[in-house]
Design a protein around this motif. Structure first.
Motif, PDB file in Angstrom:
ATOM      1  N   PRO A 323       4.327   7.342   4.218  1.00 16.87           N
ATOM      2  CA  PRO A 323       3.507   6.066   4.565  1.00 16.87           C
ATOM      3  C   PRO A 323       2.751   5.220   3.089  1.00 16.87           C
ATOM      4  O   PRO A 323       2.134   5.757   2.852  1.00 16.87           O
ATOM      5  N   GLU A 324       2.695   3.513   3.255  1.00 17.13           N
ATOM      6  CA  GLU A 324       2.503   3.027   1.967  1.00 17.13           C
ATOM      7  C   GLU A 324       1.189   3.143   2.080  1.00 17.13           C
ATOM      8  O   GLU A 324       0.044   3.047   3.587  1.00 17.13           O
ATOM      9  N   GLY A 325       0.377   3.176   1.345  1.00 21.57           N
ATOM     10  CA  GLY A 325      -1.667   3.301   1.445  1.00 21.57           C
ATOM     11  C   GLY A 325      -1.678   5.123   2.430  1.00 21.57           C
ATOM     12  O   GLY A 325      -3.361   4.987   1.942  1.00 21.57           O
ATOM     13  N   VAL A 326      -1.590   6.159   2.053  1.00 19.96           N
ATOM     14  CA  VAL A 326      -1.887   7.092   3.289  1.00 19.96           C
ATOM     15  C   VAL A 326      -2.107   7.984   1.961  1.00 19.96           C
ATOM     16  O   VAL A 326      -2.986   8.913   2.304  1.00 19.96           O
ATOM     17  N   LEU A 327      -1.192   8.216   0.847  1.00 24.64           N
ATOM     18  CA  LEU A 327      -1.922   8.863  -0.102  1.00 24.64           C
ATOM     19  C   LEU A 327      -3.682   8.216  -0.830  1.00 24.64           C
ATOM     20  O   LEU A 327      -4.502   9.306  -0.734  1.00 24.64           O
ATOM     21  N   GLU A 328      -3.894   6.925  -1.099  1.00 27.31           N
ATOM     22  CA  GLU A 328      -4.803   6.548  -1.216  1.00 27.31           C
ATOM     23  C   GLU A 328      -6.397   7.110  -0.325  1.00 27.31           C
ATOM     24  O   GLU A 328      -7.458   7.110  -1.054  1.00 27.31           O
TER      25      GLU A 328
END
Length: 335
Positions: A323-328
Motif C-alpha cells: 500500500p502506498e505510503g506504508v513503508l514511509e
C-alpha cells in the motif's frame, strides 16, 4: 492467480459461517477451549512463552491446549483450519499471511523492521489496522500480538583484516549462501553480495572449502550449526528482523465476554514480551560466546544498507502490492 482468489473466496465464506456460528458470549460456567497448533518444538522460546505466560493467565475461563511439532495441523494449513472453525489458535508468519494477502509481503522484506522494539511499534500503530481488519474479515483470524524471532546477520569465512564490511559495496564479489527462493536471492543481491543458492546441509563444508565466502542466518543458527568453526567474522547487518504473530479465531474471540477478551489480549502481549526478552538475551549471550571462539563481530553502516536494500525493493515487482505510503510510515517509527 485464479487458484489464489478462489482459495481466498472459499475461505472468506467459511470464515463468515464460522463467525455467525460463534457469535455470543459463552456462559460463565463454560470453559473456552483454545487449541493451538504450531510447528516448533515445546522448548522453542515461542512455545515456552505461551506455556509460561499465556496459558496460566487465561486458565480461569479457558483450557489452553497446545500442540507442537505440527502434530495437530501441518505447517501452512493452520490459518485455513481457523477459518473453517476447526482450530482456535496458531503462531503464524507474515510469509504465510502473504500467500492470502500479498500486501503482507512488506513485512517479509529486508530492512522493513529495524529491531524487536520497532516490530512492536509497527504492530500497534494505526498503519496496521487495515492489515489486521482484512485478515479478520476474510479469514476470520484475529492477530493478537507480535513475537520476535531474531535478526539475520552476515557470517564470512575471511577475517576482518582481509575484508571489512561497512556498506553494500564492501560485499561486492562475495559469494554469500542464501536460501534458494527468488525472494531470498533478491535480498542477497540487494545487500551487495553474489547470492549463492545452496541446501543448508551443504553450507558447513562449503564454508570450510571456500566454495562460498559466507552465509546469512541468526546467531543461534551460527552456533547450532557450528559455522563459527569455519568462519572468521560476523557483520551485524540485521538485514531481516523476523517475526511471528499470535493468531486467534475471530469466532472464539467474539464468543468471549469483554473481560475475557481483555485477559486474552493481555496474555498474548505478556507471552510476546517474555519471548522477546528471552530471545534478545540469548542473542546478546551468543555474541560473547562467538567472540570467545575467536570471531570478530561488529556493526556496519546499517543506514547505508537499509537505504540500498529498500531502494532495490521499491524498484522491483516485490513492492507492487505494498500500500502506498506504508513503508514511509514504518520507517518513521524507527530510527
Amino acid at each position: 492467480m485464479f487458484e489464489s482468489l478462489t482459495r481466498r473466496s472459499v475461505l472468506a465464506m467459511t470464515a463468515a459461517s464460522a463467525l455467525v456460528a460463534g457469535v455470543g458470549p459463552v456462559a460463565a460456567q463454560d470453559k473456552i477451549k483454545l487449541r493451538l497448533s504450531a510447528v516448533q518444538s515445546e522448548t522453542d522460546q515461542r512455545s515456552v512463552a505461551m506455556l509460561e505466560k499465556f496459558g496460566p493467565m487465561v486458565a480461569d475461563f479457558a483450557d489452553f491446549e497446545p500442540h507442537w511439532n505440527g502434530t495437530l495441523f501441518q505447517q501452512g494449513t493452520e490459518l485455513e483450519a481457523i477459518a473453517s472453525g476447526d482450530l482456535e489458535m496458531s503462531i503464524t508468519s507474515a510469509q504465510e499471511l502473504a500467500t492470502f494477502f500479498p500486501e503482507f509481503s512488506i513485512f517479509t522484506a529486508g530492512y522493513v523492521h529495524q529491531s524487536a522494539e520497532h516490530q512492536v511499534k509497527v504492530f500497534n500503530d494505526p498503519l496496521m489496522d487495515p492489515f489486521k481488519q482484512k485478515v479478520e474479515d476474510e479469514l476470520g483470524v484475529k492477530l493478537l500480538s507480535v513475537m520476535y524471532l531474531g535478526r539475520r546477520q552476515v557470517n564470512l569465512r575471511m577475517p576482518k583484516s582481509e575484508r571489512t564490511v561497512m556498506t553494500p559495496a564492501d560485499l561486492a564479489g562475495v559469494n554469500l549462501r542464501m536460501p534458494g527462493t527468488d525472494a531470498w536471492q533478491f535480498l542477497g543481491k540487494a545487500l551487495g553480495a553474489n547470492p549463492t543458492p545452496m541446501a543448508f546441509t551443504e553450507v558447513y563444508t562449503a564454508l570450510q572449502t571456500g566454495a562460498v565466502d559466507g552465509q546469512d542466518n541468526p546467531l543461534p543458527t551460527v552456533v547450532d550449526a557450528k559455522f563459527y568453526e569455519v568462519t572468521k567474522q560476523i557483520v551485524l547487518t540485521s538485514h531481516l528482523v523476523d517475526l511471528n504473530y499470535i493468531a486467534l479465531s475471530k469466532a472464539a474471540w467474539d464468543a468471549m465476554t469483554p473481560e475475557q477478551q481483555a485477559t486474552v489480549q493481555a496474555a498474548a502481549d505478556a507471552a510476546s514480551e517474555f519471548g522477546r526478552q528471552n530471545q534478545l538475551q540469548k542473542e546478546a549471550d551468543l555474541v560473547s560466546f562467538l567472540e570467545e571462539k575467536g570471531l570478530e563481530i561488529y556493526e556496519p553502516d546499517v543506514a547505508a544498507f537499509r537505504s540500498a536494500v529498500q531502494s532495490a525493493y521499491l524498484s522491483s515487482d516485490f513492492a507492487k502490492d505494498w500500500p502506498e505510503g506504508v513503508l514511509e510510515k514504518i520507517n518513521a517509527l524507527g530510527n
